[in-house]
Motif scaffolding. Structure first.
Motif, PDB file in Angstrom:
ATOM      1  N   LYS A   1       0.829  -1.201   0.000  1.00 23.79           N
ATOM      2  CA  LYS A   1       0.000   0.000   0.000  1.00 23.79           C
ATOM      3  C   LYS A   1       0.866   1.254   0.000  1.00 23.79           C
ATOM      4  O   LYS A   1       0.593   2.226  -0.727  1.00 23.79           O
ATOM      5  CB  LYS A   1      -0.929  -0.001   1.212  1.00 23.79           C
ATOM      6  N   ILE A   2       1.936   1.240   0.776  1.00 26.67           N
ATOM      7  CA  ILE A   2       2.822   2.403   0.862  1.00 26.67           C
ATOM      8  C   ILE A   2       3.577   2.599  -0.440  1.00 26.67           C
ATOM      9  O   ILE A   2       3.732   3.727  -0.926  1.00 26.67           O
ATOM     10  CB  ILE A   2       3.800   2.227   2.043  1.00 26.67           C
ATOM     11  N   LEU A   3       4.054   1.511  -1.044  1.00 27.45           N
ATOM     12  CA  LEU A   3       4.790   1.627  -2.305  1.00 27.45           C
ATOM     13  C   LEU A   3       3.895   2.187  -3.417  1.00 27.45           C
ATOM     14  O   LEU A   3       4.324   3.035  -4.211  1.00 27.45           O
ATOM     15  CB  LEU A   3       5.357   0.263  -2.705  1.00 27.45           C
ATOM     16  N   VAL A   4       2.650   1.720  -3.448  1.00 23.90           N
ATOM     17  CA  VAL A   4       1.705   2.240  -4.439  1.00 23.90           C
ATOM     18  C   VAL A   4       1.438   3.728  -4.196  1.00 23.90           C
ATOM     19  O   VAL A   4       1.437   4.550  -5.128  1.00 23.90           O
ATOM     20  CB  VAL A   4       0.396   1.427  -4.406  1.00 23.90           C
TER      21      VAL A   4
ATOM     22  N   GLU B   1       6.210  -7.077 -10.181  1.00 22.25           N
ATOM     23  CA  GLU B   1       4.978  -6.872  -9.423  1.00 22.25           C
ATOM     24  C   GLU B   1       3.978  -6.116 -10.300  1.00 22.25           C
ATOM     25  O   GLU B   1       4.125  -4.903 -10.518  1.00 22.25           O
ATOM     26  CB  GLU B   1       5.259  -6.083  -8.145  1.00 22.25           C
ATOM     27  N   PRO B   2       2.976  -6.785 -10.854  1.00 19.80           N
ATOM     28  CA  PRO B   2       2.077  -6.153 -11.829  1.00 19.80           C
ATOM     29  C   PRO B   2       1.413  -4.887 -11.321  1.00 19.80           C
ATOM     30  O   PRO B   2       1.233  -3.927 -12.089  1.00 19.80           O
ATOM     31  CB  PRO B   2       1.037  -7.248 -12.126  1.00 19.80           C
ATOM     32  N   ASP B   3       1.041  -4.864 -10.040  1.00 17.49           N
ATOM     33  CA  ASP B   3       0.367  -3.666  -9.531  1.00 17.49           C
ATOM     34  C   ASP B   3       1.310  -2.471  -9.497  1.00 17.49           C
ATOM     35  O   ASP B   3       0.936  -1.349  -9.864  1.00 17.49           O
ATOM     36  CB  ASP B   3      -0.234  -3.921  -8.153  1.00 17.49           C
ATOM     37  N   LEU B   4       2.557  -2.681  -9.121  1.00 18.13           N
ATOM     38  CA  LEU B   4       3.523  -1.577  -9.112  1.00 18.13           C
ATOM     39  C   LEU B   4       3.840  -1.110 -10.528  1.00 18.13           C
ATOM     40  O   LEU B   4       3.963   0.089 -10.792  1.00 18.13           O
ATOM     41  CB  LEU B   4       4.805  -2.003  -8.393  1.00 18.13           C
ATOM     42  N   VAL B   5       3.964  -2.066 -11.450  1.00 22.29           N
ATOM     43  CA  VAL B   5       4.233  -1.708 -12.850  1.00 22.29           C
ATOM     44  C   VAL B   5       3.095  -0.870 -13.417  1.00 22.29           C
ATOM     45  O   VAL B   5       3.318   0.160 -14.088  1.00 22.29           O
ATOM     46  CB  VAL B   5       4.442  -2.980 -13.694  1.00 22.29           C
ATOM     47  N   ALA B   6       1.871  -1.264 -13.124  1.00 25.52           N
ATOM     48  CA  ALA B   6       0.709  -0.549 -13.659  1.00 25.52           C
ATOM     49  C   ALA B   6       0.628   0.871 -13.094  1.00 25.52           C
ATOM     50  O   ALA B   6       0.387   1.838 -13.830  1.00 25.52           O
ATOM     51  CB  ALA B   6      -0.572  -1.322 -13.350  1.00 25.52           C
ATOM     52  N   VAL B   7       0.826   1.003 -11.799  1.00 18.82           N
ATOM     53  CA  VAL B   7       0.730   2.331 -11.181  1.00 18.82           C
ATOM     54  C   VAL B   7       1.875   3.215 -11.654  1.00 18.82           C
ATOM     55  O   VAL B   7       1.680   4.407 -11.936  1.00 18.82           O
ATOM     56  CB  VAL B   7       0.722   2.214  -9.638  1.00 18.82           C
TER      57      VAL B   7
ATOM     58  N   ALA C   1       3.433   3.097 -14.510  1.00 17.74           N
ATOM     59  CA  ALA C   1       3.142   3.517 -15.882  1.00 17.74           C
ATOM     60  C   ALA C   1       2.074   4.610 -15.906  1.00 17.74           C
ATOM     61  O   ALA C   1       2.198   5.607 -16.632  1.00 17.74           O
ATOM     62  CB  ALA C   1       2.697   2.311 -16.708  1.00 17.74           C
ATOM     63  N   ALA C   2       1.032   4.446 -15.090  1.00 16.48           N
ATOM     64  CA  ALA C   2      -0.045   5.430 -15.066  1.00 16.48           C
ATOM     65  C   ALA C   2       0.415   6.778 -14.531  1.00 16.48           C
ATOM     66  O   ALA C   2      -0.087   7.831 -14.956  1.00 16.48           O
ATOM     67  CB  ALA C   2      -1.207   4.901 -14.217  1.00 16.48           C
ATOM     68  N   CYS C   3       1.389   6.756 -13.614  1.00 15.95           N
ATOM     69  CA  CYS C   3       1.845   7.988 -12.972  1.00 15.95           C
ATOM     70  C   CYS C   3       3.129   8.545 -13.583  1.00 15.95           C
ATOM     71  O   CYS C   3       3.629   9.580 -13.130  1.00 15.95           O
ATOM     72  CB  CYS C   3       2.068   7.743 -11.477  1.00 15.95           C
ATOM     73  N   GLY C   4       3.675   7.847 -14.575  1.00 17.43           N
ATOM     74  CA  GLY C   4       4.902   8.313 -15.211  1.00 17.43           C
ATOM     75  C   GLY C   4       6.120   8.233 -14.313  1.00 17.43           C
ATOM     76  O   GLY C   4       7.035   9.041 -14.409  1.00 17.43           O
ATOM     77  N   ARG C   5       6.156   7.225 -13.433  1.00 16.83           N
ATOM     78  CA  ARG C   5       7.270   7.071 -12.496  1.00 16.83           C
ATOM     79  C   ARG C   5       8.163   5.908 -12.905  1.00 16.83           C
ATOM     80  O   ARG C   5       7.772   5.055 -13.715  1.00 16.83           O
ATOM     81  CB  ARG C   5       6.765   6.833 -11.062  1.00 16.83           C
ATOM     82  N   GLN C   6       9.382   5.857 -12.339  1.00 17.33           N
ATOM     83  CA  GLN C   6      10.361   4.842 -12.676  1.00 17.33           C
ATOM     84  C   GLN C   6      10.493   3.808 -11.554  1.00 17.33           C
ATOM     85  O   GLN C   6      10.431   4.147 -10.365  1.00 17.33           O
ATOM     86  CB  GLN C   6      11.741   5.479 -12.891  1.00 17.33           C
ATOM     87  N   LEU C   7      10.696   2.561 -11.948  1.00 16.76           N
ATOM     88  CA  LEU C   7      11.018   1.472 -11.028  1.00 16.76           C
ATOM     89  C   LEU C   7      12.466   1.064 -11.280  1.00 16.76           C
ATOM     90  O   LEU C   7      12.815   0.658 -12.396  1.00 16.76           O
ATOM     91  CB  LEU C   7      10.094   0.276 -11.244  1.00 16.76           C
ATOM     92  N   HIS C   8      13.297   1.171 -10.265  1.00 14.00           N
ATOM     93  CA  HIS C   8      14.729   0.863 -10.402  1.00 14.00           C
ATOM     94  C   HIS C   8      15.055  -0.405  -9.618  1.00 14.00           C
ATOM     95  O   HIS C   8      14.992  -0.415  -8.387  1.00 14.00           O
ATOM     96  CB  HIS C   8      15.575   2.009  -9.856  1.00 14.00           C
ATOM     97  N   ASP C   9      15.407  -1.470 -10.333  1.00 13.53           N
ATOM     98  CA  ASP C   9      15.866  -2.709  -9.706  1.00 13.53           C
ATOM     99  C   ASP C   9      17.380  -2.791  -9.893  1.00 13.53           C
ATOM    100  O   ASP C   9      17.864  -3.023 -11.004  1.00 13.53           O
ATOM    101  CB  ASP C   9      15.201  -3.926 -10.356  1.00 13.53           C
TER     102      ASP C   9
END
Length: 335
Positions: free
Chosen positions: A83-86, A106-112, A114-122
């Protein structure tokens, strides 16, 4: 790896103890200018001594990226964190993580994101097609920190030595091999995410030919005596072909990290096993010193313990973060 925007909000989640938040601790100690605040969930038992912030406060303070500062067993993204990460993505933060459980999986993090224009760094994702090790001797010199256990200060040892060596005008490079080191320096090899056949080769790649008087200071991982993580340690020993080993130890633990049925080996045992294995790739390798994590010992007790070790082992011993790395660097300079 895409550039991770700074500064950071360090996410400590529900870390059960200080050591579980070692990623955050490393960033706070070595890149304090990046560490603006910390986010702790209810029940969190870790504390970096930073301002506790919620997402809105951190955003107002200029934080750009929420960094997962927890290194839990198995490297998983806890469902309790989701919830916090989203929310962080929705409020304009990028996310960065060094866990085995990738943000991008994590599909939910990827979707959010993309919708918010943010980056996920692994950062624990190999970005190079590493070779298989060939064992050919390379020019330059190399030091590897090896430990009696996991999380005893191998990264801190190498970073402290690099700082001391550069202050002396010596040629030295810290070589990161884990997620915390990569987040600190922005470069390195996420060794425990490399396919096993290529692990030693990735360390050869990380520590290439160099000037004869240049030292690569290789961040250690795991322990040759830790039944969970010994494989990654051996890859460092053979791929690094170290000229020097520094033994690392934390003397106050009742058992090895995550293994209640195992006690840590003696420093003599570590010396003998690590040196035997290191001399497979470099017959000239030497054990040059001992680095002790004394954070849980009063200063007088720590100094007495270090003096006793020097008499017992015949090697210089120090806590390089607490008392400085001069003794260890002197030992390298003597090679």
């Amino acid at each position: 790896m895409a550039l991770i925007e700074t500064p950071y909000l360090l996410f400590l989640g529900d870390a059960p103890d200080q050591l579980a938040a070692k990623v955050a601790q490393g960033i706070k100690d070595w890149r304090p200018e990046f560490a603006v605040g910390q986010y702790r969930m209810e029940g969190c038992k870790a504390d970096m001594g930073l301002a506790d912030m919620n997402l809105a406060t951190a955003k107002a303070a200029g934080c750009k990226t929420l960094v997962i500062g927890v290194a839990n067993r198995g490297g998983i993204i806890s469902p309790a964190w989701k919830k916090i990460l989203v929310q962080a993505l929705e409020e304009g933060f990028d996310l960065a993580s060094g866990l085995h459980n990738l943000l991008r999986d994590e599909p939910d993090l990827v979707a959010v994101a993309a919708a918010c224009g943010r980056q996920l760094h692994d950062v624990r994702v190999p970005s190079v097609d590493y070779p298989i090790a060939n064992g050919i001797k390379r020019t330059g010199k190399r030091m590897l920190a090896v430990g009696t256990d996991c999380s005893v200060g191998k990264m801190y040892t190498a970073l402290c030595m690099e700082r001391e060596m550069r202050a002396r005008g010596m040629k030295a490079s810290f070589r990161a091999t884990g997620q915390t080191g990569i987040l600190i320096t922005g470069d390195g090899v996420p060794l425990d995410a490399v396919v096993a056949d290529f692990m030693a080769g990735s360390i050869e790649w990380l520590t290439p030919d160099n000037d004869a008087d240049h030292w690569d200071l290789i961040e250690g991982q795991g322990s040759l005596f830790h039944v969970s993580y010994s494989g990654v340690t051996l890859a460092l020993v053979h791929g690094g072909q170290p000229d020097a080993l520094v033994l690392c130890h934390e003397p106050t633990r009742p058992h090895m990290r995550g293994l209640p049925g195992y006690t840590a080996p003696s420093l003599e045992a570590l010396r003998d096993v690590a040196l035997t294995l290191a001399r497979v790739g470099n017959p000239a390798c030497q054990v040059v010193g001992i680095s002790v994590n004394t954070q849980h010992m009063p200063e007088a007790e720590a100094l007495e313990y270090l003096a006793g070790l020097e008499g017992q082992m015949g090697l210089p011993a120090t806590d390089p973060f607490r008392f400085g790395a001069a003794k260890l660097v002197d030992a390298l300079a003597a090679i």
